[in-house]
Design a protein around this motif. Sequence first.
Motif, short mmCIF file in Angstrom:
data_model
loop_
_atom_site.label_atom_id
_atom_site.label_comp_id
_atom_site.label_asym_id
_atom_site.label_seq_id
_atom_site.Cartn_x
_atom_site.Cartn_y
_atom_site.Cartn_z
N VAL A 134 34.71 30.82 40.12
CA VAL A 134 34.81 32.10 40.82
C VAL A 134 33.49 32.53 41.45
O VAL A 134 33.48 33.16 42.50
N LYS A 135 32.38 32.16 40.82
CA LYS A 135 31.06 32.53 41.38
C LYS A 135 30.80 31.81 42.70
O LYS A 135 30.01 32.29 43.52
N TYR A 136 31.45 30.68 42.93
CA TYR A 136 31.34 29.99 44.21
C TYR A 136 31.83 30.90 45.34
O TYR A 136 31.32 30.87 46.45
N PHE A 137 32.82 31.74 45.07
CA PHE A 137 33.41 32.61 46.08
C PHE A 137 32.70 33.95 46.20
O PHE A 137 32.73 34.57 47.26
N GLY A 138 32.11 34.41 45.11
CA GLY A 138 31.41 35.69 45.14
C GLY A 138 30.71 35.96 43.83
O GLY A 138 31.28 35.73 42.77
N PRO A 189 36.34 42.55 40.25
CA PRO A 189 37.30 41.51 40.61
C PRO A 189 37.41 40.46 39.51
O PRO A 189 36.40 39.89 39.08
N ILE A 190 38.63 40.21 39.06
CA ILE A 190 38.87 39.32 37.92
C ILE A 190 39.92 38.27 38.28
O ILE A 190 40.99 38.60 38.77
N PHE A 191 39.60 37.02 37.99
CA PHE A 191 40.54 35.92 38.17
C PHE A 191 40.85 35.35 36.79
O PHE A 191 39.94 34.92 36.07
N ILE A 192 42.13 35.38 36.40
CA ILE A 192 42.55 34.97 35.06
C ILE A 192 43.23 33.61 35.13
O ILE A 192 44.18 33.42 35.89
N CYS A 234 45.11 29.18 44.90
CA CYS A 234 44.07 29.86 44.11
C CYS A 234 42.75 30.02 44.86
O CYS A 234 42.17 31.11 44.83
N PRO A 235 42.27 28.99 45.57
CA PRO A 235 41.04 29.24 46.33
C PRO A 235 41.22 30.34 47.38
O PRO A 235 40.32 31.16 47.58
N THR A 236 42.37 30.38 48.01
CA THR A 236 42.64 31.43 48.99
C THR A 236 42.66 32.79 48.32
O THR A 236 42.10 33.77 48.83
N THR A 237 43.30 32.88 47.16
CA THR A 237 43.38 34.14 46.43
C THR A 237 42.00 34.64 46.04
O THR A 237 41.66 35.81 46.28
N VAL A 238 41.18 33.78 45.46
CA VAL A 238 39.84 34.19 45.02
C VAL A 238 38.98 34.55 46.22
O VAL A 238 38.24 35.54 46.20
#
Length: 186
Positions: A102-106, A83-86, A60-64
């Motif tokens: 998710v905000k940690y990544f972008g 971009p949406i992570f569910i 998941c971290p890689t995906t996000v």
Amino acid sequence: MRIANFVLGVLLLVLNRGFVMAAPLTFSLNEAQLGAVTERNWPGQYLLIGIGYTSCPDVCPTTVMDMASTINKLGEKGSRITPIFISVDPNRDSPENIDRYVKYFGPRMLGLVGSDEQTARVVKSLKGTYGYSLDGKPVYPPLPSQYEVYHSAYIYLYGPDRKLVDVFGYGTGSEQMAKAISEQMQ
């Protein structure tokens, strides 16, 4: 499980290439600032969607990170994509903690979570898979206090009409995704 994910990936690619039409995306979930949202909350936008959960150690971290990096690499075209992570772990994830995650990544990333029923519907709409296990055996809600989550790891691109445009396998990377998306955007 890997064979099933491979077959699903091939099926999604066949669906995407026009041999069979996938049903348009529909969902009803929750976002930390917006509250209840559906696929119609972002009119005119492409949706780049991944599924997973906040306590995932690796996939998941890689995906996000790949999703956020893809948006950045697209430059001005990236502004036309949401971009949406569910979350597929609504038992542990809340709108607030998935938003922080998710905000940690972008800063443009959105995290969505729903009830068990809403989660099942959106993952089915994506033609994805997920589930829970304990000691290698499947478990179902209500879940025990300790369990593992498994899920497919595709990233889906939907057009403004909410029809499937493309599917990217885990590990495709932001460079390849940005190139493919750029070529497909009108």
